[in-house]
Design an enzyme around this catalytic site. Structure first.
Site, PDB file in Angstrom:
ATOM      1  N   CYS A   1       0.936  -1.227   0.124  1.00 24.93           N
ATOM      2  CA  CYS A   1      -0.136   0.049   0.034  1.00 24.93           C
ATOM      3  C   CYS A   1       0.952   1.251   0.105  1.00 24.93           C
ATOM      4  O   CYS A   1       1.817   1.621   0.860  1.00 24.93           O
ATOM      5  CB  CYS A   1      -1.068   0.306   1.104  1.00 24.93           C
ATOM      6  SG  CYS A   1      -2.235  -1.120   1.174  1.00 24.93           S
TER       7      CYS A   1
ATOM      8  N   ARG B   1       4.372  -0.324  -4.636  1.00 23.91           N
ATOM      9  CA  ARG B   1       3.794  -0.764  -3.373  1.00 23.91           C
ATOM     10  C   ARG B   1       2.593  -1.336  -3.166  1.00 23.91           C
ATOM     11  O   ARG B   1       1.906  -2.076  -2.310  1.00 23.91           O
ATOM     12  CB  ARG B   1       3.906   0.349  -2.329  1.00 23.91           C
ATOM     13  CG  ARG B   1       5.097   1.209  -2.223  1.00 23.91           C
ATOM     14  CD  ARG B   1       4.982   2.176  -0.951  1.00 23.91           C
ATOM     15  NE  ARG B   1       4.674   1.730   0.157  1.00 23.91           N
ATOM     16  CZ  ARG B   1       5.444   1.460   1.153  1.00 23.91           C
ATOM     17  NH1 ARG B   1       6.873   1.501   0.988  1.00 23.91           N
ATOM     18  NH2 ARG B   1       5.192   0.673   2.236  1.00 23.91           N
TER      19      ARG B   1
ATOM     20  N   TRP C   1      -2.744  -2.466  -1.889  1.00 20.46           N
ATOM     21  CA  TRP C   1      -2.298  -4.144  -1.947  1.00 20.46           C
ATOM     22  C   TRP C   1      -3.387  -4.769  -0.855  1.00 20.46           C
ATOM     23  O   TRP C   1      -3.280  -4.682   0.255  1.00 20.46           O
ATOM     24  CB  TRP C   1      -1.055  -4.333  -1.585  1.00 20.46           C
ATOM     25  CG  TRP C   1      -0.469  -5.664  -1.784  1.00 20.46           C
ATOM     26  CD1 TRP C   1       0.045  -6.257  -3.034  1.00 20.46           C
ATOM     27  CD2 TRP C   1      -0.298  -6.826  -0.671  1.00 20.46           C
ATOM     28  NE1 TRP C   1       0.227  -7.694  -2.791  1.00 20.46           N
ATOM     29  CE2 TRP C   1       0.123  -7.921  -1.554  1.00 20.46           C
ATOM     30  CE3 TRP C   1      -0.745  -6.776   0.580  1.00 20.46           C
ATOM     31  CZ2 TRP C   1       0.274  -9.211  -0.935  1.00 20.46           C
ATOM     32  CZ3 TRP C   1      -0.622  -8.149   1.152  1.00 20.46           C
ATOM     33  CH2 TRP C   1       0.191  -9.176   0.410  1.00 20.46           C
TER      34      TRP C   1
ATOM     35  N   ASN D   1      -2.091   2.122   5.447  1.00 18.56           N
ATOM     36  CA  ASN D   1      -1.257   1.076   5.209  1.00 18.56           C
ATOM     37  C   ASN D   1      -0.988   0.432   6.355  1.00 18.56           C
ATOM     38  O   ASN D   1      -0.746   0.768   7.705  1.00 18.56           O
ATOM     39  CB  ASN D   1      -0.071   1.684   4.937  1.00 18.56           C
ATOM     40  CG  ASN D   1       1.017   0.610   4.499  1.00 18.56           C
ATOM     41  OD1 ASN D   1       0.559  -0.662   4.263  1.00 18.56           O
ATOM     42  ND2 ASN D   1       2.430   0.830   4.513  1.00 18.56           N
ATOM     43  N   GLY D   2      -1.271  -0.983   6.599  1.00 16.36           N
ATOM     44  CA  GLY D   2      -1.051  -1.938   7.521  1.00 16.36           C
ATOM     45  C   GLY D   2      -2.189  -2.920   7.857  1.00 16.36           C
ATOM     46  O   GLY D   2      -3.142  -3.222   7.072  1.00 16.36           O
TER      47      GLY D   2
ATOM     48  N   GLU E   1      16.985 -18.742  -5.022  1.00 20.18           N
ATOM     49  CA  GLU E   1      16.865 -17.297  -5.262  1.00 20.18           C
ATOM     50  C   GLU E   1      16.269 -17.284  -7.052  1.00 20.18           C
ATOM     51  O   GLU E   1      15.457 -16.395  -7.184  1.00 20.18           O
ATOM     52  CB  GLU E   1      18.008 -16.186  -5.187  1.00 20.18           C
ATOM     53  CG  GLU E   1      18.112 -14.894  -5.925  1.00 20.18           C
ATOM     54  CD  GLU E   1      16.729 -14.105  -5.664  1.00 20.18           C
ATOM     55  OE1 GLU E   1      16.143 -14.413  -4.848  1.00 20.18           O
ATOM     56  OE2 GLU E   1      16.486 -13.000  -6.268  1.00 20.18           O
TER      57      GLU E   1
ATOM     58  N   LYS F   1      12.996 -15.589  -8.453  1.00 21.01           N
ATOM     59  CA  LYS F   1      13.038 -14.472  -9.684  1.00 21.01           C
ATOM     60  C   LYS F   1      12.108 -15.039 -10.772  1.00 21.01           C
ATOM     61  O   LYS F   1      11.196 -14.140 -11.448  1.00 21.01           O
ATOM     62  CB  LYS F   1      14.313 -14.209 -10.361  1.00 21.01           C
ATOM     63  CG  LYS F   1      15.064 -13.389  -9.509  1.00 21.01           C
ATOM     64  CD  LYS F   1      15.152 -11.890  -9.885  1.00 21.01           C
ATOM     65  CE  LYS F   1      14.075 -11.466  -8.296  1.00 21.01           C
ATOM     66  NZ  LYS F   1      14.656 -11.511  -6.878  1.00 21.01           N
TER      67      LYS F   1
ATOM     68  N   GLU G   1       8.282 -14.923  -9.746  1.00 23.12           N
ATOM     69  CA  GLU G   1       7.537 -13.700  -9.595  1.00 23.12           C
ATOM     70  C   GLU G   1       7.493 -13.019 -11.159  1.00 23.12           C
ATOM     71  O   GLU G   1       6.483 -12.063 -11.293  1.00 23.12           O
ATOM     72  CB  GLU G   1       8.120 -12.891  -8.630  1.00 23.12           C
ATOM     73  CG  GLU G   1       9.424 -12.513  -8.686  1.00 23.12           C
ATOM     74  CD  GLU G   1      10.214 -11.727  -7.529  1.00 23.12           C
ATOM     75  OE1 GLU G   1       9.389 -11.171  -6.645  1.00 23.12           O
ATOM     76  OE2 GLU G   1      11.365 -11.689  -7.483  1.00 23.12           O
TER      77      GLU G   1
ATOM     78  N   HIS H   1      16.393 -37.197  -4.023  1.00 16.87           N
ATOM     79  CA  HIS H   1      15.678 -37.769  -2.682  1.00 16.87           C
ATOM     80  C   HIS H   1      14.003 -37.384  -2.830  1.00 16.87           C
ATOM     81  O   HIS H   1      13.464 -37.624  -1.877  1.00 16.87           O
ATOM     82  CB  HIS H   1      16.005 -37.063  -1.430  1.00 16.87           C
ATOM     83  CG  HIS H   1      17.620 -37.440  -1.066  1.00 16.87           C
ATOM     84  ND1 HIS H   1      17.942 -38.699  -0.599  1.00 16.87           N
ATOM     85  CD2 HIS H   1      18.594 -36.794  -1.182  1.00 16.87           C
ATOM     86  CE1 HIS H   1      19.285 -38.918  -0.561  1.00 16.87           C
ATOM     87  NE2 HIS H   1      19.571 -37.649  -0.706  1.00 16.87           N
TER      88      HIS H   1
ATOM     89  N   LYS I   1       6.106  -4.043  -3.380  1.00 12.48           N
ATOM     90  CA  LYS I   1       7.650  -4.005  -3.201  1.00 12.48           C
ATOM     91  C   LYS I   1       7.947  -4.355  -1.781  1.00 12.48           C
ATOM     92  O   LYS I   1       9.068  -4.997  -1.519  1.00 12.48           O
ATOM     93  CB  LYS I   1       7.980  -2.630  -3.880  1.00 12.48           C
ATOM     94  CG  LYS I   1       9.648  -2.571  -3.631  1.00 12.48           C
ATOM     95  CD  LYS I   1      10.311  -3.430  -4.412  1.00 12.48           C
ATOM     96  CE  LYS I   1      11.937  -3.195  -4.335  1.00 12.48           C
ATOM     97  NZ  LYS I   1      12.688  -4.337  -5.086  1.00 12.48           N
TER      98      LYS I   1
HETATM   99  C1  F6R Z   1      11.857 -10.838  -4.509  1.00  2.63           C
HETATM  100  C2  F6R Z   1      11.705  -9.745  -3.488  1.00  2.63           C
HETATM  101  C3  F6R Z   1      11.236 -10.070  -2.019  1.00  2.63           C
HETATM  102  C4  F6R Z   1      12.021  -9.345  -1.069  1.00  2.63           C
HETATM  103  C5  F6R Z   1      11.462  -9.506   0.062  1.00  2.63           C
HETATM  104  C6  F6R Z   1      12.215  -8.706   1.319  1.00  2.63           C
HETATM  105  O1  F6R Z   1      12.255 -10.306  -5.597  1.00  2.63           O
HETATM  106  O2  F6R Z   1      11.945  -8.494  -3.871  1.00  2.63           O
HETATM  107  O3  F6R Z   1      11.444 -11.361  -1.833  1.00  2.63           O
HETATM  108  O4  F6R Z   1      13.347  -9.386  -1.261  1.00  2.63           O
HETATM  109  O5  F6R Z   1       9.941  -9.073   0.496  1.00  2.63           O
HETATM  110  O6  F6R Z   1      12.178  -7.426   0.863  1.00  2.63           O
HETATM  111  P1  F6R Z   1      13.215  -6.267   1.553  1.00  2.63           P
HETATM  112  O7  F6R Z   1      14.649  -6.706   1.361  1.00  2.63           O
HETATM  113  O8  F6R Z   1      12.691  -5.018   1.255  1.00  2.63           O
HETATM  114  O9  F6R Z   1      13.319  -6.671   2.972  1.00  2.63           O
END
Ligand code: F6R
Length: 585
Positions: free
Chosen positions: A2, A27, A70, A96-97, A464, A468, A471, A487, A580
C-alpha cells in the site's frame, strides 16, 4: 505494501497526488483512490486496477490524500479502495497496515450504530475518529490510534481542519519538506522530484500539518511535542526514472555494472569493527525475507568458507521462535532492501528486547530498520523500483563478503576480488550476452516448470533463481540443493523438463553428477558457469570468480526471468499479487 501520499500546500493537490501515487505504484496496484478538501467539503475518487486518470482532475483543493492498495482484508473492489470515510463524512482516511483487533472494534462500532461501506479493516479508523470528533479532529485521531492493534500508518483529512493529520504505529511515513508546502508518504520516491528534504515519523508518533504552518510532531501516547530535524536525502529524482529502459527491472539489472563497486564504498573501520563484533559474539544470526533471505543463507556459506565462522540464517517470520537462544552476547545481522519489511522489523524487535546487538544491511537511509539498528551498512544501490529485487541482492552479497574477508583478516584481498568481479560483470552485461539469454528464454517460455539446482554457495542462489522466475514470469520454478534432487523431486523430471544447473567452474564434479541424473531422465540441462560441461544442452557463461560465484551466477538468471516475463506478456515491474515492500506480517 500500500502506498500513501498526502499534500498540504498552495498548489492544486490532485495532479500532485496523482503523479506521486504513480511513483508509489510498486507498493501495491490492485486499486487506488484520492480525496481532497475544498471549502470544508471532502471530494473523493476511487477505482479498481492500476492508476489511471479517471476523474482525478476533477478534484478541487490544495489539500489531499491518495492511496494505492495491496489488498489484505476485502476483495479487490472499488468499495474497498481507499480513502474511506465515516458515516457523516467528517473525515477521509488512507491506511497502510493491518489492524489485528479489527473484528472486535468493528463489532463495537456497529453496535454504536456506525454503518460500514467496505469489507476492509481500514474503514474502522474513520468511524473510530468519528466517535471522538467532538474532542477535535487531532484528538480524535490520537484516540483512534491508541486502540488500534497491529501495525499501521494513517493519513487523515477532515472537513474541520485545514491540513493533514498523520500517525504511525509500525508502517512507514515520511514528511517531505517543500517551500511552504508539505508531503507525507510511505516512501521517499513519492515526492523526490519535488524535494529531498525529509522528516521521519517514528513509531508511536503523529504529525499535524496545518496549512501555512510548520508541522508539529507529537507522541501519540503522551501527546507531548517532539522536536524533529530536517534530513537531506542524497538520491536524485533521475535515479527513480526508467531512462532509456523499458522497465525498471532491466535498468536495475544493468546498473549492476556499477552498484557492486558502490556497495564497496564503506568505511573500512566500520567493517573491521563489525567483523570484530561478529568474532566476539556468542551466536550470530542473519535474518531477512524472500530474496534478502536467500542472501542471508548465502551468508552462512560465505562466513563458513572464508572466515571459518558459524553463522545461522533464520527467515525473519520464524525468527521469534528462536528467542530463547538470544542473549546479550548474540549478534543479529538483518538484511532488507527497503528496511521496512514487517517480518524483519519484528525479528529485530524481538532481538532488541533480549539485548541483542543489531547490524543492518539496507538500501534505504532513514528506514525503520536503519533507525532500529546499532550500526547500518547502506548498500548504496540507489532506489530499487522493480518489485523483483536485483541490484540490491548483489550489493548485499558484496557487503557480506567484505565482512567475512575482514573477519579472516584479509579485507584488502576481499576488496580486490570484489572489484575484479565487478569489472567482469561490466564485461558480461553486453547486448550480445542479453541476446543469448533472450534466445534461451524464447525456448523456455512455454514450459510449465523450471527447476534450478546448485551446491554450496550456489544452493541459496538456486532458491533465489526460483523466486526471480516465479515472480516475473509466473512459471512454476523450484530451486533445490543439487544433492536433494534424488531424494524426491527428481520424480518431476520428464522429457525436456528444463533444469538450470549453477556451477563455479571448479570443484563441480558433484553438481555435474546431479546434472547427469537429470539428463538421464530426459531433462533439458541448462548450465550456468565458467565452463561448458558436456552434460549441458544449453550454456550461459559466467566469469570464473571462485567463491564469489553467487554474485555472477544470479545476474543471468535475473535476465532470463526478465525475458521469460516479456515473452509471456507479464507485468514485469509490478507482478500480480506482489508489492515491493511488505509492511504487513
Ligand atoms: C523478490 C523480492 C522479495 C523481497 C522481500 C524482502 O524479488 O523482492 O522477496 O526480497 O520481500 O524485501 P526487503 O529486502 O525490502 O526486506
Amino acid at each position: 505494501m500500500c502506498g500513501i501520499i498526502g499534500y498540504v500546500g498552495h498548489r492544486e493537490a490532485a495532479p500532485i497526488l496523482f503523479a506521486s501515487l504513480q511513483k508509489l505504484e510498486y507498493r501495491g496496484y490492485d486499486s487506488y483512490g484520492f480525496a481532497t478538501l475544498h471549502q470544508r467539503k471532502i471530494w473523493i475518487r476511487k477505482n479498481k486496477g492500476k492508476i489511471s486518470e479517471a476523474g482525478f482532475e476533477k478534484l478541487p483543493g490544495t489539500i489531499g490524500i491518495g492511496h494505492t492498495r495491496w489488498a489484505t482484508h476485502g476483495n479487490v473492489e472499488k468499495t474497498n479502495a481507499h480513502p474511506h470515510v465515516d458515516c457523516e463524512k467528517h473525515v477521509a482516511i488512507v491506511h497502510n497496515g493491518i489492524i489485528e483487533n479489527f473484528e472486535i472494534l468493528k463489532k463495537r462500532l456497529k453496535k454504536d450504530g456506525h454503518k460500514f461501506r467496505s469489507q476492509t479493516d481500514s474503514e474502522i479508523i474513520a468511524h473510530l475518529i468519528e466517535n471522538n470528533i467532538g474532542a477535535g479532529v487531532e484528538e480524535a485521531v490520537r484516540r483512534a490510534m491508541l486502540v488500534l492493534g497491529g501495525r499501521s500508518a494513517v493519513v487523515v483529512i477532515s472537513r474541520d481542519f485545514d491540513g493533514i493529520i498523520a500517525a504511525r504505529t509500525g508502517s512507514p511515513l515520511i514528511v517531505g519538506v517543500g517551500e511552504n508546502e508539505y508531503y507525507i508518504a510511505s516512501d521517499i520516491p513519492a515526492f523526490l522530484n519535488r524535494t529531498n528534504k525529509v522528516m521521519y515519523l517514528d513509531d508511536g508518533q503523529m504529525v499535524i500539518i496545518e496549512k501555512n504552518k510548520a508541522p508539529v510532531f507529537k507522541d501519540i501516547k503522551s501527546n507531548d511535542i517532539i522536536k524533529k530535524r530536517i534530513i537531506t536525502i542524497d538520491w536524485d529524482a533521475e535515479q527513480i526514472e526508467k531512462g532509456k529502459y523499458k522497465h525498471y527491472m532491466i535498468k536495475e539489472i544493468m546498473e549492476q555494472k556499477e552498484t557492486i563497486i558502490r556497495a564497496l564504498n564503506q568505511d573500512s573501520r566500520a567493517i573491521k569493527k563489525v567483523a570484530n563484533e561478529i568474532d566476539k559474539a556468542f551466536g550470530v544470526f542473519l535474518t531477512g525475507c524472500g530474496t534478502a533471505g536467500k542472501v542471508c543463507l548465502t551468508g552462512e556459506y560465505i562466513f563458513s568458507n572464508i572466515a571459518n565462522k558459524h553463522v545461522n540464517y533464520v527467515t525473519s517470520s520464524e525468527f521469534p521462535n528462536y528467542k530463547n537462544f538470544l542473549t546479550k552476547k548474540t549478534l543479529l545481522i538483518a538484511v532488507s532492501q527497503s528496511g521496512e519489511t514487517a517480518d524483519v522489523l519484528e525479528a529485530v524487535k524481538v532481538a532488541k528486547e533480549k539485548g541483542v546487538k543489531v547490524i543492518s544491511i539496507t538500501n534505504v537511509k532513514g528506514s525503520t530498520l536503519d533507525r532500529m539498528s546499532d550500526y547500518t551498512f547502506l548498500i548504496n544501490a540507489g532506489p530499487e523500483k522493480a518489485v523483483a529485487s536485483t541490484k540490491a541482492t548483489t550489493a548485499q552479497l558484496a557487503i557480506l563478503y567484505l565482512l567475512a574477508y575482514s573477519l579472516a583478516k584479509n579485507i584488502d584481498h576481499g576488496k580486490r576480488l570484489l572489484l575484479e568481479t565487478a569489472s567482469k560483470i561490466n564485461d558480461m552485461l553486453n547486448p550480445r550476452y542479453e541476446e543469448h539469454i533472450k534466445k534461451i528464454a524464447k525456448r523456455l517460455h512455454r514450459k510449465k516448470d523450471i527447476f534450478i539446482i546448485g551446491r554450496g554457495f550456489n544452493y541459496p542462489m538456486a532458491l533465489e533463481s526460483a523466486i526471480k522466475i516465479q515472480e516475473v514470469s509466473y512459471i512454476h520454478a523450484q530451486g533445490f540443493a543439487g544433492g536433494e534432487l534424488k531424494h524426491g523431486p527428481i520424480a518431476l523430471i520428464e522429457k525436456n523438463t528444463p533444469c538450470i544447473v549453477l556451477t563455479k567452474g571448479e570443484d563441480d564434479h558433484d553438481i555435474i553428477s546431479n546434472a547427469m541424473e537429470v539428463k538421464a531422465r530426459g531433462g533439458l540441462v541448462i548450465g550456468v558457469g565458467p565452463k561448458r560441461y558436456g552434460v549441458f544442452d544449453l550454456w550461459i557463461k559466467t566469469p570464473s570468480v571462485g567463491v564469489l560465484s553467487p554474485i555472477v551466477n544470479i545476474i543471468p538468471i535475473q535476465l532470463l526471468a526478465y525475458h521469460l516475463g516479456l515473452f509471456r506478456g507479464c507485468e514485469i515491474d509490478t507482478p500480480r499479487n506482489l508489492a515491493k515492500s511488505v509492511t504487513v506480517k
